[in-house]
Design an enzyme around this catalytic site. Structure first.
Site, PDB file in Angstrom:
ATOM      1  N   ASP A 296       0.818  -1.218   0.000  1.00  7.64           N
ATOM      2  CA  ASP A 296       0.000   0.000   0.000  1.00  7.64           C
ATOM      3  C   ASP A 296       0.848   1.262   0.000  1.00  7.64           C
ATOM      4  O   ASP A 296       0.371   2.336  -0.349  1.00  7.64           O
ATOM      5  CB  ASP A 296      -0.956  -0.006   1.198  1.00  7.64           C
ATOM      6  CG  ASP A 296      -0.209  -0.126   2.519  1.00  7.64           C
ATOM      7  OD1 ASP A 296       0.376   0.872   2.978  1.00  7.64           O
ATOM      8  OD2 ASP A 296      -0.192  -1.221   3.109  1.00  7.64           O
TER       9      ASP A 296
ATOM     10  N   GLY B 107       9.707 -12.457  -0.830  1.00  8.96           N
ATOM     11  CA  GLY B 107      10.666 -11.924   0.127  1.00  8.96           C
ATOM     12  C   GLY B 107      11.831 -12.856   0.400  1.00  8.96           C
ATOM     13  O   GLY B 107      12.977 -12.434   0.532  1.00  8.96           O
TER      14      GLY B 107
ATOM     15  N   ASP C  81       6.278  -5.686   6.864  1.00 12.70           N
ATOM     16  CA  ASP C  81       4.937  -5.087   6.886  1.00 12.70           C
ATOM     17  C   ASP C  81       3.988  -6.132   6.319  1.00 12.70           C
ATOM     18  O   ASP C  81       3.470  -5.995   5.216  1.00 12.70           O
ATOM     19  CB  ASP C  81       4.999  -3.836   6.000  1.00 12.70           C
ATOM     20  CG  ASP C  81       3.726  -3.019   6.075  1.00 12.70           C
ATOM     21  OD1 ASP C  81       2.793  -3.430   6.775  1.00 12.70           O
ATOM     22  OD2 ASP C  81       3.689  -1.968   5.405  1.00 12.70           O
ATOM     23  N   SER C  82       3.791  -7.193   7.087  1.00 12.69           N
ATOM     24  CA  SER C  82       3.118  -8.381   6.563  1.00 12.69           C
ATOM     25  C   SER C  82       1.646  -8.390   6.918  1.00 12.69           C
ATOM     26  O   SER C  82       1.173  -7.639   7.765  1.00 12.69           O
ATOM     27  CB  SER C  82       3.774  -9.631   7.158  1.00 12.69           C
ATOM     28  OG  SER C  82       3.492  -9.710   8.537  1.00 12.69           O
ATOM     29  N   THR C  83       0.924  -9.306   6.275  1.00 10.11           N
ATOM     30  CA  THR C  83      -0.445  -9.622   6.665  1.00 10.11           C
ATOM     31  C   THR C  83      -0.389 -10.570   7.864  1.00 10.11           C
ATOM     32  O   THR C  83       0.677 -10.849   8.396  1.00 10.11           O
ATOM     33  CB  THR C  83      -1.178 -10.295   5.490  1.00 10.11           C
ATOM     34  OG1 THR C  83      -0.394 -11.397   5.044  1.00 10.11           O
ATOM     35  CG2 THR C  83      -1.342  -9.322   4.333  1.00 10.11           C
TER      36      THR C  83
END
Lengths: 281, 281
Positions: free
Chosen positions: B88, B140, B157-159
């Site tokens: 994002d 990654g 910045d993971s889910t």
């Protein structure tokens, strides 16, 4: 509101949180409000007033510890403590962890909240029959007027500023609290979420606290039971600074018997994010 | 899930939060996940992946500031920063507030997230075309393997640890992050909510961080976009202590341009409630 086997709290007009209900334990109306007790799948027992979550079995410890131990670990000798609201008993339970407290008055307008809590919420109401506790079923305004300069600490454990609860955010009420405190007294009250109630916090801080008390302050806590998870507490104090005057030994002693509060949290909770600082600077 | 004009995030099997939707801006599937962009009444634009809220226009600042500025205000010279996930763009936007950063690599597996964010979330994606930003559409693991000892700071910045995101909580992944850091490097990653994911936090802390890094730590932030409102971040560091080595001048400079982060918050966010301390002690 109920929808099938879920209870939904309408947090704002456009936002709600839902919990799956195992069982409705109690549902009824007192003279003042709708009272429900649910057995939820996720949070254990839950008390709602007018469909707003007051306490959940799983998470009530956070709110009650953070309302209580901040002032009680700062005041050098809190013998007399008054709780306004708080009929579920969680605040009184925390107050009585402090041995120096000789008397805790619980002034709750709605007897039904106390009765239902005693019946269905043993985890919060466990100390309501302790001989140090004096329960008054009375309007807070009236009780404060009749008890000038009496209390070392007053904790306002109120509902949201709607309906009967709205009076507890008015200036008259803060004046009465001020006058009911002894000369080194401290007032602490829940003051809603900075994510949602910016104007309320600004008003309460600048129009009430700062005008009445030598020392005024705001602190924050994670409270998963309440909207947005961030909750604020206002402090008005006549002598002690709620952060700087922390008595570390007291905090260490109490923290042996808490799940949230400790001396690091005590100091940290006064750090405010920029957008919250703006409200009180 | 959608129900009439509401979007509900299922936070656990028995708990959900709902937002009233003005309009569905985009809805589709990438190779990896379901992607939706809503215009909500309360939080502005909202991005969800597999029906979990990633960012809201109103509150994304908190998460992105707290993930980024803690390590970047501690490291003396963070020239090269890697973001894993974060398509994002909000994290990159915060990184570029630090003038000393020469290069920010965004390694995101799902090009669709970047494309949709560029199209529909200008508030987070605003810096993705900045010449300092190097976007790699890549796994990654692969990128880390090919880039040993390259980065001063890595931000994961993971889910959530489900589906594709689960790999980013495995030991192999932390080893690769460790090896991709320079000798004074720092790793920070979102590590879910202590109210909900106790075992995950314990595991990640004791089985990953402590075994790989000289310095390991956990900090907390209020994050209204995520379940329970309390979120944690793990830190693995080779040289700098994420709290004690705060460079105050940097924090003061950055805090002129933030809505949440400041130096008081930096120090305070490492204070852990008793029930969280237990997870990492």
């Amino acid at each position: 509101m109920r929808y099938k086997d879920w209870f939904y709290e309408q947090q704002t007009e456009n936002q709600r949180i839902g919990f799956r209900i195992k069982e409705t334990i109690y549902s009824g109306y007192s003279k003042y409000q709708k009272i429900d007790v649910y057995e939820t799948e996720e949070q254990g027992r839950m008390l709602t007033l007018d469909d707003l979550i007051m306490v959940s079995e799983k998470f009530e410890f956070v709110y009650h510890e953070m309302l209580t131990h901040i002032p009680l670990c700062v005041h050098t000798n809190p013998e007399k403590v008054l709780v306004i609201g708080g009929g579920d008993g969680g605040t009184v339970r925390e107050i009585l962890k402090h041995d120096e407290v000789k008397k805790a008055v619980l002034c709750e307008i709605d007897k039904e909240v106390i009765d239902k809590s005693k019946e269905y919420l043993p985890f919060t109401s466990s100390q309501l029959d302790n001989p140090k506790v004096d329960i008054r079923i009375q309007d807070g305004f009236k009780y404060l007027k009749d008890n000038k300069s009496k209390f070392d600490i007053i904790l306002v454990d109120s509902t949201d500023p709607v309906g009967e609860g709205a009076k507890l955010f008015e200036k008259d009420f803060y004046q009465l609290c001020h006058d009911a405190l002894s000369e080194d007294g401290m007032l602490v009250f829940q003051s809603e979420s900075p994510f949602l109630h910016k104007d309320l916090i600004k008003d309460v801080f600048h129009q009430r606290l700062e005008q009445l008390f030598d020392i005024s302050s705001l602190y924050l806590s994670f409270i998963p039971d309440y909207p947005m998870g961030m909750w604020s507490f206002g402090v008005g104090s006549k002598k002690y600074h709620p952060k700087n005057d922390l008595i570390t030994e007291k905090a260490d002693k109490i923290a042996k018997n808490t799940r949230y509060y400790n001396k690091d949290i005590h100091k940290a909770c006064f750090a405010l994010p920029n957008f919250v600082k703006e409200l009180v600077d």
